[in-house]
Design a protein around this motif. Sequence first.
Motif, PDB file in Angstrom:
ATOM      1  N   ASN A  28      -8.591   9.199 -11.179  1.00  0.00           N
ATOM      2  CA  ASN A  28      -7.516   9.918 -10.488  1.00  0.00           C
ATOM      3  C   ASN A  28      -6.171   9.600 -11.147  1.00  0.00           C
ATOM      4  N   PRO A  29      -5.968  10.040 -12.394  1.00  0.00           N
ATOM      5  CA  PRO A  29      -4.772   9.646 -13.143  1.00  0.00           C
ATOM      6  C   PRO A  29      -3.456  10.109 -12.515  1.00  0.00           C
ATOM      7  N   GLN A  30      -3.489  11.211 -11.755  1.00  0.00           N
ATOM      8  CA  GLN A  30      -2.266  11.745 -11.155  1.00  0.00           C
ATOM      9  C   GLN A  30      -2.043  11.255  -9.726  1.00  0.00           C
ATOM     10  N   ALA A  31      -2.995  10.518  -9.192  1.00  0.00           N
ATOM     11  CA  ALA A  31      -2.907  10.107  -7.792  1.00  0.00           C
ATOM     12  C   ALA A  31      -1.954   8.929  -7.623  1.00  0.00           C
ATOM     13  N   GLU A  32      -1.466   8.774  -6.399  1.00  0.00           N
ATOM     14  CA  GLU A  32      -0.659   7.612  -6.021  1.00  0.00           C
ATOM     15  C   GLU A  32      -1.593   6.656  -5.292  1.00  0.00           C
ATOM     16  N   ILE A  33      -1.839   5.482  -5.875  1.00  0.00           N
ATOM     17  CA  ILE A  33      -2.809   4.533  -5.321  1.00  0.00           C
ATOM     18  C   ILE A  33      -2.076   3.404  -4.619  1.00  0.00           C
ATOM     19  N   HIS A  34      -2.408   3.198  -3.357  1.00  0.00           N
ATOM     20  CA  HIS A  34      -1.813   2.124  -2.556  1.00  0.00           C
ATOM     21  C   HIS A  34      -2.894   1.092  -2.242  1.00  0.00           C
ATOM     22  N   LEU A  35      -2.458  -0.152  -2.050  1.00  0.00           N
ATOM     23  CA  LEU A  35      -3.393  -1.251  -1.798  1.00  0.00           C
ATOM     24  C   LEU A  35      -2.930  -2.045  -0.586  1.00  0.00           C
ATOM     25  N   LEU A  36      -3.846  -2.242   0.371  1.00  0.00           N
ATOM     26  CA  LEU A  36      -3.577  -3.066   1.552  1.00  0.00           C
ATOM     27  C   LEU A  36      -4.240  -4.418   1.359  1.00  0.00           C
ATOM     28  N   LEU A  37      -3.416  -5.493   1.364  1.00  0.00           N
ATOM     29  CA  LEU A  37      -3.881  -6.852   1.109  1.00  0.00           C
ATOM     30  C   LEU A  37      -3.495  -7.784   2.246  1.00  0.00           C
ATOM     31  N   ASN A  38      -4.134  -8.954   2.286  1.00  0.00           N
ATOM     32  CA  ASN A  38      -3.629 -10.042   3.115  1.00  0.00           C
ATOM     33  C   ASN A  38      -2.322 -10.552   2.511  1.00  0.00           C
ATOM     34  N   ARG A  39      -1.324 -10.791   3.345  1.00  0.00           N
ATOM     35  CA  ARG A  39       0.011 -11.129   2.844  1.00  0.00           C
ATOM     36  C   ARG A  39       0.021 -12.388   1.981  1.00  0.00           C
ATOM     37  N   GLN A  40      -0.836 -13.352   2.264  1.00  0.00           N
ATOM     38  CA  GLN A  40      -0.785 -14.607   1.505  1.00  0.00           C
ATOM     39  C   GLN A  40      -1.204 -14.427   0.042  1.00  0.00           C
ATOM     40  N   PHE A  41      -1.719 -13.254  -0.306  1.00  0.00           N
ATOM     41  CA  PHE A  41      -2.132 -13.007  -1.687  1.00  0.00           C
ATOM     42  C   PHE A  41      -1.229 -11.991  -2.382  1.00  0.00           C
ATOM     43  N   SER A  42       0.012 -11.919  -1.946  1.00  0.00           N
ATOM     44  CA  SER A  42       0.948 -10.951  -2.519  1.00  0.00           C
ATOM     45  C   SER A  42       1.231 -11.210  -3.994  1.00  0.00           C
ATOM     46  N   GLN A  43       0.911 -12.419  -4.490  1.00  0.00           N
ATOM     47  CA  GLN A  43       1.186 -12.736  -5.895  1.00  0.00           C
ATOM     48  C   GLN A  43       0.351 -11.914  -6.860  1.00  0.00           C
ATOM     49  N   ASP A  50      -0.053  -1.301 -13.557  1.00  0.00           N
ATOM     50  CA  ASP A  50       0.126   0.087 -13.122  1.00  0.00           C
ATOM     51  C   ASP A  50      -1.106   0.651 -12.438  1.00  0.00           C
ATOM     52  N   MET A  51      -2.072  -0.207 -12.110  1.00  0.00           N
ATOM     53  CA  MET A  51      -3.246   0.271 -11.379  1.00  0.00           C
ATOM     54  C   MET A  51      -2.903   0.610  -9.933  1.00  0.00           C
ATOM     55  N   VAL A  52      -1.833  -0.016  -9.401  1.00  0.00           N
ATOM     56  CA  VAL A  52      -1.433   0.184  -8.011  1.00  0.00           C
ATOM     57  C   VAL A  52       0.041   0.593  -7.979  1.00  0.00           C
ATOM     58  N   ASP A  53       0.350   1.619  -7.176  1.00  0.00           N
ATOM     59  CA  ASP A  53       1.725   2.129  -7.083  1.00  0.00           C
ATOM     60  C   ASP A  53       2.507   1.513  -5.926  1.00  0.00           C
ATOM     61  N   LYS A  54       1.807   1.137  -4.868  1.00  0.00           N
ATOM     62  CA  LYS A  54       2.516   0.620  -3.694  1.00  0.00           C
ATOM     63  C   LYS A  54       1.610  -0.341  -2.935  1.00  0.00           C
ATOM     64  N   TYR A  55       2.209  -1.374  -2.349  1.00  0.00           N
ATOM     65  CA  TYR A  55       1.448  -2.397  -1.622  1.00  0.00           C
ATOM     66  C   TYR A  55       1.839  -2.410  -0.145  1.00  0.00           C
ATOM     67  N   PHE A  56       0.836  -2.591   0.682  1.00  0.00           N
ATOM     68  CA  PHE A  56       1.055  -2.886   2.094  1.00  0.00           C
ATOM     69  C   PHE A  56       0.382  -4.220   2.391  1.00  0.00           C
ATOM     70  N   TYR A  57       0.895  -4.926   3.429  1.00  0.00           N
ATOM     71  CA  TYR A  57       0.380  -6.261   3.695  1.00  0.00           C
ATOM     72  C   TYR A  57      -0.060  -6.414   5.145  1.00  0.00           C
ATOM     73  N   PHE A  58      -1.237  -7.023   5.275  1.00  0.00           N
ATOM     74  CA  PHE A  58      -1.799  -7.361   6.579  1.00  0.00           C
ATOM     75  C   PHE A  58      -1.482  -8.833   6.826  1.00  0.00           C
ATOM     76  N   ASP A  59      -0.654  -9.097   7.821  1.00  0.00           N
ATOM     77  CA  ASP A  59      -0.189 -10.470   8.067  1.00  0.00           C
ATOM     78  C   ASP A  59      -1.135 -11.170   9.031  1.00  0.00           C
ATOM     79  N   ARG A  60      -2.297 -11.562   8.496  1.00  0.00           N
ATOM     80  CA  ARG A  60      -3.346 -12.152   9.333  1.00  0.00           C
ATOM     81  C   ARG A  60      -2.877 -13.418  10.055  1.00  0.00           C
ATOM     82  N   GLU A  61      -2.176 -14.297   9.329  1.00  0.00           N
ATOM     83  CA  GLU A  61      -1.775 -15.580   9.920  1.00  0.00           C
ATOM     84  C   GLU A  61      -0.839 -15.374  11.106  1.00  0.00           C
ATOM     85  N   SER A  62       0.154 -14.483  10.947  1.00  0.00           N
ATOM     86  CA  SER A  62       1.103 -14.230  12.042  1.00  0.00           C
ATOM     87  C   SER A  62       0.407 -13.573  13.229  1.00  0.00           C
TER      88      SER A  62
END
Length: 524
Positions: A28-43, A50-62
């Motif tokens: 999907n070369p033209q697609a916008e790819i977003h990734l939802l991760l656990n916040r502690q792994f934001s690094q 460029d594999m991911v265009d935007k990040y969202f974070y799941f704040d499990r600890e909080s």
Amino acid sequence: MKILVVSLLRLGDVIQQQPLLKALRNENPQAEIHLLLNRQFSQVENLLGDMVDKYFYFDRESLQKGLGEASYNILWSHHQLESLVEDLNHESYQKVYNFTHNKLSAYLLGAIQSPVKLGLFHGEGRFQGLNNPWLRYFNERFSGTQPSLFHYVELLGNSFGLPVERTANGASGKSKKILFQCLTSNEKKNWPLKRFKELKETIESSLVDYKVQILCAPFEKEALLKQFSDSDLLVCDLDLAQSALRESCLLVTGDTSIKHLAAQSGVPIIELVMGSSDWTKTAAFSKNSEIITAQVACAPCSHTQACSQKSQICAEQISVDQVFAAVWDRLSKKSQQAGVTLRDVERVVWTMQLNEVATTEVIPYANAALRFTEEYSKDSVRRILASCRETQQRNESWLTRLEKAFPTWSSLAGKSQLKSQDIGEFILVAQEIVKSKQDTAGYFQFVVETLMARFSSTLQFHEKMQSALAEVRGLVQARGQFIHSLEIVLKEGVYYAAGIGQLSIDGFEEAGRSVSRDREDAAI
């Protein structure tokens, strides 16, 4: 088009998903790819490029604190989760992929609005999404200590139709620096630090041009200084570790996130597998990785249980000399011809079955046999054929006995409750299979799991067990078809060597008149 990938797993799992994200980007070369991760792994943002265009974070600890600590409003976690779902739904995703496959991620996918959801999700009051054999295999075989013939990345790639390949060697001309990653997240997976120190000394005394450094996180430094000097240590974060790996010629490591980072950089890897580590499922996804593990009956063990032995025999049986020999072979670039094993045969059989290739379709099995004898030498395949036949006979015998012992529908129809004596012989055969520990490829796991399940009626049990037996029958038949195809391919080579392959186009008609061969015609 916008695509969301949900990956609420540990750091190493997210890093090893890079081939999946890369394949998704290529598809999907033209697609916008977003990734939802656990916040502690934001690094990992700095690692995925460029594999991911935007990040969202799941704040499990909080969220967990909000549910368990009195200082938080009782509805705080609910509002936080509701806000995250609203932000995700605002993106209007056309596709959502669940790379996590646990109940939390399934419920979260159920709340996300998207016309296409791939992987496990919750909807209409039940769990859904296991809509192809690869996903079912992943769901049934990957958790716990159940055997799997496929790597985590392979399973998800096949489940989602994403073509993934193991990484090859990186760029040549690297420095003569060897890196060790000594500590893991679980003490059961650690090789003793004393042996790592002996290995370092052996390498630097035998290979005087090479220098060994120890990668470590800041919190590991104190433990490592008990065996190594401060100058030996390279204390770093993920970004610095990635840079160090790119400049190195080899990594020796246990089951860590660093091995996945090295795999993506094309660094040769020697992986020491102990404790709960299962190299089949989560080894470095690389063509240039060597696994060293002890052959002990208790491994791999459960992640959550303590070691069941008086001492950690899986670590004790891996010697310094054994690891040094592997280091020597890697540095000398000694060619290593992989020998064919029964496990390689089982992988092909399961692949055919999970791809839903019918045993009546001869050509796919013939092509698979041809590819198999090209990947491995025909002589090595011939050497394991006897074991293949022996295992096939045992599987067919077990299946025949199970089917013979299985009660008829009419014998159970009048019973309101299923009793052990109703299926006593069937249970005994299933127990024999489990106790033999010879069903290493999991052909009969469907039957065993169905026996252990609960049913609302005897007829429901009969229906489910019939389905399980049908799946086993399909696998056993597929295995027989593949072995038969291998035998034909190998025999054709013998026939060709005997001269049949040199007959002219209408040579079989000539053979009826004369046994002599016309070399001139054969050349044509």
